[in-house]
Design a protein around this motif. Structure first.
Motif, PDB file in Angstrom:
ATOM      1  N   SER A   1     -15.983   6.378  -1.447  1.00 26.67           N
ATOM      2  CA  SER A   1     -15.369   5.624  -2.541  1.00 26.67           C
ATOM      3  C   SER A   1     -16.440   4.830  -3.265  1.00 26.67           C
ATOM      4  O   SER A   1     -17.539   4.624  -2.747  1.00 26.67           O
ATOM      5  CB  SER A   1     -14.292   4.677  -2.004  1.00 26.67           C
ATOM      6  OG  SER A   1     -13.260   5.378  -1.374  1.00 26.67           O
TER       7      SER A   1
ATOM      8  N   VAL B   1      -6.799   3.686   3.477  1.00 24.75           N
ATOM      9  CA  VAL B   1      -8.024   4.453   3.665  1.00 24.75           C
ATOM     10  C   VAL B   1      -8.084   5.179   5.002  1.00 24.75           C
ATOM     11  O   VAL B   1      -8.637   6.276   5.100  1.00 24.75           O
ATOM     12  CB  VAL B   1      -9.243   3.517   3.504  1.00 24.75           C
ATOM     13  CG1 VAL B   1      -9.241   2.431   4.563  1.00 24.75           C
ATOM     14  CG2 VAL B   1     -10.544   4.293   3.555  1.00 24.75           C
TER      15      VAL B   1
ATOM     16  N   LYS C   1      -8.652   8.736   3.646  1.00 23.75           N
ATOM     17  CA  LYS C   1     -10.071   8.917   3.379  1.00 23.75           C
ATOM     18  C   LYS C   1     -10.929   9.068   4.628  1.00 23.75           C
ATOM     19  O   LYS C   1     -12.100   9.454   4.519  1.00 23.75           O
ATOM     20  CB  LYS C   1     -10.588   7.748   2.531  1.00 23.75           C
ATOM     21  CG  LYS C   1      -9.936   7.660   1.158  1.00 23.75           C
ATOM     22  CD  LYS C   1     -10.578   6.593   0.297  1.00 23.75           C
ATOM     23  CE  LYS C   1      -9.953   6.545  -1.091  1.00 23.75           C
ATOM     24  NZ  LYS C   1     -10.604   5.545  -1.970  1.00 23.75           N
TER      25      LYS C   1
ATOM     26  N   GLU D   1     -10.920   5.748  -9.872  1.00 25.96           N
ATOM     27  CA  GLU D   1     -11.138   4.533  -9.082  1.00 25.96           C
ATOM     28  C   GLU D   1     -11.464   3.343  -9.987  1.00 25.96           C
ATOM     29  O   GLU D   1     -10.992   2.231  -9.752  1.00 25.96           O
ATOM     30  CB  GLU D   1     -12.253   4.755  -8.067  1.00 25.96           C
ATOM     31  CG  GLU D   1     -11.872   5.714  -6.956  1.00 25.96           C
ATOM     32  CD  GLU D   1     -12.837   5.680  -5.795  1.00 25.96           C
ATOM     33  OE1 GLU D   1     -13.764   4.849  -5.815  1.00 25.96           O
ATOM     34  OE2 GLU D   1     -12.674   6.489  -4.869  1.00 25.96           O
TER      35      GLU D   1
ATOM     36  N   CYS E   1      -8.268   2.216 -11.779  1.00 20.33           N
ATOM     37  CA  CYS E   1      -7.376   1.529 -10.834  1.00 20.33           C
ATOM     38  C   CYS E   1      -7.875   0.115 -10.562  1.00 20.33           C
ATOM     39  O   CYS E   1      -7.082  -0.833 -10.497  1.00 20.33           O
ATOM     40  CB  CYS E   1      -7.286   2.317  -9.523  1.00 20.33           C
ATOM     41  SG  CYS E   1      -6.241   3.794  -9.617  1.00 20.33           S
ATOM     42  N   ALA E   2      -9.193  -0.039 -10.402  1.00 17.90           N
ATOM     43  CA  ALA E   2      -9.756  -1.372 -10.176  1.00 17.90           C
ATOM     44  C   ALA E   2      -9.511  -2.269 -11.376  1.00 17.90           C
ATOM     45  O   ALA E   2      -9.112  -3.435 -11.237  1.00 17.90           O
ATOM     46  CB  ALA E   2     -11.254  -1.258  -9.886  1.00 17.90           C
TER      47      ALA E   2
ATOM     48  N   GLY F   1       0.808  -1.219   0.000  1.00 23.81           N
ATOM     49  CA  GLY F   1       0.000   0.000   0.000  1.00 23.81           C
ATOM     50  C   GLY F   1       0.836   1.261   0.000  1.00 23.81           C
ATOM     51  O   GLY F   1       0.566   2.208  -0.761  1.00 23.81           O
TER      52      GLY F   1
ATOM     53  N   HIS G   1     -17.483   1.261  -4.685  1.00 23.80           N
ATOM     54  CA  HIS G   1     -17.182  -0.161  -4.542  1.00 23.80           C
ATOM     55  C   HIS G   1     -17.440  -0.935  -5.834  1.00 23.80           C
ATOM     56  O   HIS G   1     -16.816  -1.962  -6.074  1.00 23.80           O
ATOM     57  CB  HIS G   1     -18.035  -0.770  -3.425  1.00 23.80           C
ATOM     58  CG  HIS G   1     -17.782  -0.196  -2.073  1.00 23.80           C
ATOM     59  ND1 HIS G   1     -16.686  -0.546  -1.316  1.00 23.80           N
ATOM     60  CD2 HIS G   1     -18.474   0.701  -1.343  1.00 23.80           C
ATOM     61  CE1 HIS G   1     -16.713   0.110  -0.169  1.00 23.80           C
ATOM     62  NE2 HIS G   1     -17.788   0.874  -0.161  1.00 23.80           N
TER      63      HIS G   1
ATOM     64  N   LYS H   1     -14.483  -2.286  -8.374  1.00 27.49           N
ATOM     65  CA  LYS H   1     -13.683  -3.409  -7.895  1.00 27.49           C
ATOM     66  C   LYS H   1     -14.499  -4.702  -7.891  1.00 27.49           C
ATOM     67  O   LYS H   1     -14.005  -5.770  -8.276  1.00 27.49           O
ATOM     68  CB  LYS H   1     -13.159  -3.102  -6.494  1.00 27.49           C
ATOM     69  CG  LYS H   1     -12.393  -4.244  -5.833  1.00 27.49           C
ATOM     70  CD  LYS H   1     -11.141  -4.628  -6.595  1.00 27.49           C
ATOM     71  CE  LYS H   1     -10.345  -5.680  -5.842  1.00 27.49           C
ATOM     72  NZ  LYS H   1      -9.236  -6.211  -6.648  1.00 27.49           N
TER      73      LYS H   1
ATOM     74  N   ASN I   1      -5.927  -1.180  -3.010  1.00 28.54           N
ATOM     75  CA  ASN I   1      -6.669  -0.114  -2.359  1.00 28.54           C
ATOM     76  C   ASN I   1      -5.694   0.830  -1.662  1.00 28.54           C
ATOM     77  O   ASN I   1      -4.610   0.420  -1.236  1.00 28.54           O
ATOM     78  CB  ASN I   1      -7.647  -0.685  -1.333  1.00 28.54           C
ATOM     79  CG  ASN I   1      -8.715  -1.537  -1.978  1.00 28.54           C
ATOM     80  OD1 ASN I   1      -9.157  -1.264  -3.094  1.00 28.54           O
ATOM     81  ND2 ASN I   1      -9.141  -2.577  -1.296  1.00 28.54           N
TER      82      ASN I   1
END
Length: 402
Positions: A250, A93, A97, A80, A83-84, A45, A252, A255, A90
């Motif tokens: 975010s 967070v 976030k 996002e 990236c997924a 990460g 979901h 992903k 991830n």
């Protein structure tokens, strides 16, 4: 709500794709794919965070004046989703976030100047001190006490299910500073230095053998009064703000859609036990189709929330619907993966990490090695961040007005 991307947004999407192709390394991508726990491990990460920080894209959800990108909600969604699709891990967070929006919204100028750059650089790694052994879904019943003593608070109590507390050097913590009134009115939001006497961290291993969460004991821990965010007693208000960001900050669906497509593609090579392959199994295909419809419905809800944010509205209680649907879909997709792999998916190696040169050799392949652990860990989705029952109650009261 217009679902068509503008020419400018299409150009931005191509820019993101080109960046990911150039900078998302195979090592980071493989590490993310072989991480069965909910949160990516710090080595993977933080490496990805550093790459994004160098590009100026790490704080893509922050306002520009605090080091953010200034992107529109649509740009954030595109980022996002890409990236997924690329298999990126991830982000961390808890700092980026969760606590950062609280600090730049409610913090003092000194708190913003000190903490926000350290979150971006990775110098500070945060954990969340909310839940306690007797206070989970009923968070307002927490008993961790913070007593004012001159220019500092003395903190005593314990926190549980504290994700990555064994890695963190900072904790954002809810503590009771006044027990005389309603239980939600005497709570304050404190920023705690984890590297001091009086703090001990006890690991809690998941069913899959992952060390992700902990219990943290706080004994006469010192917190400078300057690390109180907002006013004393504002903790409940700040916690609600944070949780709305957690549940709605975010998307979901991208992903989930990526994982579902990967599972569906793998079905072409998986035997169904009856002489065919799982891709042709009618019952399994129906379950995949049902999950796909669920993901597409979730995506529409998330896009609607983004559209409202673009018009200046706060995420609001409808984010509980996102949390509820995303949690159930996450578990269903991980169960589909287990059913697809059959007996091969029952492999459960308790050694970690499952990536890198020292990773244990899988019996079949890395996918089968990770599947059972990921399935077991995803059982927590319907508990953390507010249980399904809590989300249903919020939806009933504040969205449906029941």
């Amino acid at each position: 709500m217009n679902l068509e991307l503008t020419p400018e947004e299409l150009r931005f999407r191509e820019e993101v794709r080109a960046f990911l192709a150039a900078h998302l390394t195979a090592q980071i991508r493989e590490g993310a794919a072989a991480t069965p726990s909910v949160f990516v491990e710090p080595d993977i990460g933080q490496a990805w965070n550093a790459i994004l920080h160098k590009q100026g894209w790490l704080a893509y959800q922050w306002p520009k004046e605090y080091g953010g990108t200034g992107w529109s909600p649509v740009q954030r969604y595109i980022f996002e989703k890409e990236c997924a699709e690329a298999g990126a891990p991830n982000l961390t967070v808890l700092g980026l976030k969760l606590v950062a929006p609280v600090i730049y919204t409610f913090g003092t100028a000194e708190q913003k100047a000190h903490y926000l750059p350290r979150i971006l650089s990775g110098e500070d790694y945060w954990c969340q001190g909310f839940s306690e052994p007797a206070s989970g879904s009923d968070l307002a019943s927490l008993q961790c006490r913070a007593v004012r003593d001159g220019d500092k608070y003395i903190l005593n109590g314990s926190k549980i299910w504290t994700t990555h507390a064994h890695w963190a050097n900072r904790m954002f913590c809810l503590a009771r500073t006044d027990a005389s009134g309603h239980k939600s009115t005497g709570i304050s939001f404190l920023l705690v230095d984890m590297n001091q006497p009086g703090i001990s961290v006890r690991p809690i291993l998941t069913l899959a053998g992952d060390h992700e969460v902990n219990q943290v004991f706080l004994e006469d821990v010192v917190v400078p009064a300057s690390d109180l965010v907002g006013e004393e007693g504002d903790g409940w208000k700040l916690a609600k703000f944070l949780l709305e960001n957690e549940r709605g900050g975010s998307c979901h669906a991208p992903k989930l859609a990526y994982d579902l497509r990967r599972i569906y593609a793998d079905a072409a090579d998986q035997p169904d036990g009856a002489g065919g392959v799982m891709a042709h199994n009618a019952d399994w295909r129906r379950r995949v189709a049902r999950a796909r419809l669920g993901v597409e419905s979730l995506e529409m809800i998330e896009l609607k929330i983004l559209s409202e944010i673009a018009q200046g509205q706060a995420p609001g209680p409808q984010t509980s619907l996102v949390k509820l649907l995303a949690s159930n879909l996450r578990q269903e997709i991980d169960l589909l993966a287990m059913d697809l792999l059959g007996l091969a998916g029952l492999e459960l190696d308790m050694r970690r990490p499952l990536y890198g040169p020292d990773a244990p050799t899988p019996v079949h392949n890395r996918q089968t090695q990770v599947a059972a652990a990921r399935y077991l860990n995803s059982r927590a989705w319907t508990i953390f961040g507010g249980t399904n029952e809590v989300q249903a109650s919020i939806i009933a009261k504040t969205v449906l007005n029941l």
